[in-house]
Design an enzyme around this catalytic site. Sequence first.
Site, short mmCIF file in Angstrom:
data_model
loop_
_atom_site.label_atom_id
_atom_site.label_comp_id
_atom_site.label_asym_id
_atom_site.label_seq_id
_atom_site.Cartn_x
_atom_site.Cartn_y
_atom_site.Cartn_z
N ARG A 121 34.76 44.94 25.32
CA ARG A 121 35.87 45.48 24.35
C ARG A 121 35.31 45.20 23.06
O ARG A 121 34.30 44.49 22.75
CB ARG A 121 36.92 44.11 24.53
CG ARG A 121 37.71 44.13 25.64
CD ARG A 121 38.47 42.74 25.70
NE ARG A 121 38.27 42.09 26.99
CZ ARG A 121 38.68 40.84 26.98
NH1 ARG A 121 39.46 40.33 26.40
NH2 ARG A 121 38.40 40.09 28.19
N HIS A 147 42.37 32.28 25.40
CA HIS A 147 41.27 31.56 25.85
C HIS A 147 41.77 30.25 25.46
O HIS A 147 40.72 29.09 25.43
CB HIS A 147 40.08 31.63 25.15
CG HIS A 147 39.17 33.02 25.50
ND1 HIS A 147 38.50 33.58 24.51
CD2 HIS A 147 39.12 33.43 26.69
CE1 HIS A 147 37.92 34.62 25.40
NE2 HIS A 147 38.34 34.61 26.66
N GLU A 156 38.08 25.84 32.73
CA GLU A 156 39.61 26.39 32.64
C GLU A 156 40.34 25.95 33.98
O GLU A 156 41.39 25.35 33.78
CB GLU A 156 39.66 27.98 32.38
CG GLU A 156 39.35 28.17 31.15
CD GLU A 156 38.62 29.55 30.97
OE1 GLU A 156 37.55 29.92 31.55
OE2 GLU A 156 39.34 30.63 30.17
N ASN A 194 42.91 32.25 38.95
CA ASN A 194 42.57 33.06 37.76
C ASN A 194 42.54 34.51 38.15
O ASN A 194 41.47 34.87 38.54
CB ASN A 194 41.52 32.55 36.79
CG ASN A 194 41.43 33.40 35.67
OD1 ASN A 194 42.22 34.42 35.38
ND2 ASN A 194 40.47 33.10 34.86
N ARG A 206 46.27 30.68 35.66
CA ARG A 206 46.12 30.85 34.46
C ARG A 206 46.92 32.26 34.34
O ARG A 206 46.97 33.31 34.89
CB ARG A 206 44.68 31.58 34.27
CG ARG A 206 44.45 31.83 32.86
CD ARG A 206 42.91 32.00 32.74
NE ARG A 206 42.39 32.64 31.39
CZ ARG A 206 41.32 33.14 31.11
NH1 ARG A 206 40.65 33.21 32.17
NH2 ARG A 206 41.20 33.51 29.84
#
Length: 421
Positions: free
Chosen positions: A263, A203, A401, A31, A115
């Site tokens: 963010r 996500h 993940e 990732n 990813r």
Amino acid sequence: MRNRAVAGAGRPQSHARPDSEAGMKAIVSLNAGSSSIKFALYRLSGGQLDFDAGGKIEGIGTSPRLVARDAGSETIVEKTWPGGDALSHENLLEDLFAWAATQLGDRKVAAIGHRIVHGGVRFAAPQIIDDTLLDALDALIPLAPLHQPHNLAAVRALRLLAPLLPQIACFDTAFHHGMPPLATRLPIPRAFHGQGVRRYGFHGLSYEYIAGRLREIDPALAAGRVIAAHLGNGASMCAMRAGASVDTTMGFTALDGLMMGTRSGAIDPGVVLHLQTQVGMAAQAVETLLYEQSGLLGVSGISGDMRTLHASDAPEAKEAVALFVQQAGRQAAALIPALGGLDGLVFTAGIGENDSEIRAAICERLAWTGVILDLDANASNAPVISAPDSRVIVRIVPTDEERVIADHTVALINRHGRGRR
Ligand code: ADP
């Protein structure tokens, strides 16, 4: 060093075969972000994937630091690079793979799964990466300019290091592909939808893992109406009905929805116009403001890290945390109509898995849905943190993940191998 760096790198793509035929293998999940590369190594034996080691390189571009842990969570490598600010992602990937080759010993890397943040409207499932796919993913860079280039740069760097090693793209958008069409629409002139200006959701690899894990540990809940809350540095929520995404808080970009570490999450789009037309900020500066200087960091003026804010007595830190909770409650509530009710709430990622105070505060805001928390279970990060009489079951499910990427990677190379025979 190059040839040694990736074990088994010389095997042609078309020869990727099921593990039972090919002996001892390994799978790598990657990732690659703007300032970090997360990775996991898996042993593949008899069709079974076992975690071997994983970790991340953080601080790329400033002072990179590698930390890797084994299956028992013991730290097995910690490394910094003198003069590391000059090292590129490519340099660091090369070093990472040299270390991985040592770690894996005789096991040959059979494939690398990545990813990839954006699969656009076209890619609803993982893909084997070839030149055509890379071109198609390059074309999606304008939709995810801060993430996609780094994801693809890692793919290209590994193609140079190991040209024949199969690489697999696993998309963060894919899980949301089946969202009802209305959930993909933005209320702007419809021509833009066809140009790709629509809601995608992100996500997805985390939500896919949560959906699969729920099916194993709580099949009744998995079949019901669940909000999964991925609360990490990036944060979002997904409304899942019978394990499928029906709505989500991130939209066109990973900027929408919840307030995050740095963010903003959802804000009045008029603010963006104001910053540009009245304050005179350039588009690039607004982008930096919204992605890197807002959220917990922007409101507190102290940090984008939740633990640091909890440790601070500053009123600004407390206000940032309170706003995070308020926004999370608002966003969760906004997902409920898509589900027609709520049977379960699942917390995951750094804050979701570890921060009992934030979980309790969000649950308090959702008390009207029938959530009753078991305070002791919550304080100890237990798998089920709702009280027995709670109408909504609240769970903590640690996400993984990298595991989803590895599973997809094995499935795809096996299918590909069968197709070639
Ligand atoms: P990323 O989105 O980068 O994968 P993580 O899922 O690791 O991020 O989440 C990072 C966030 O989780 C940070 O705000 C951090 O403070 C918070 N966090 C991690 N561990 C804990 C913990 N034990 N208690 C409270 N917050 C935590």
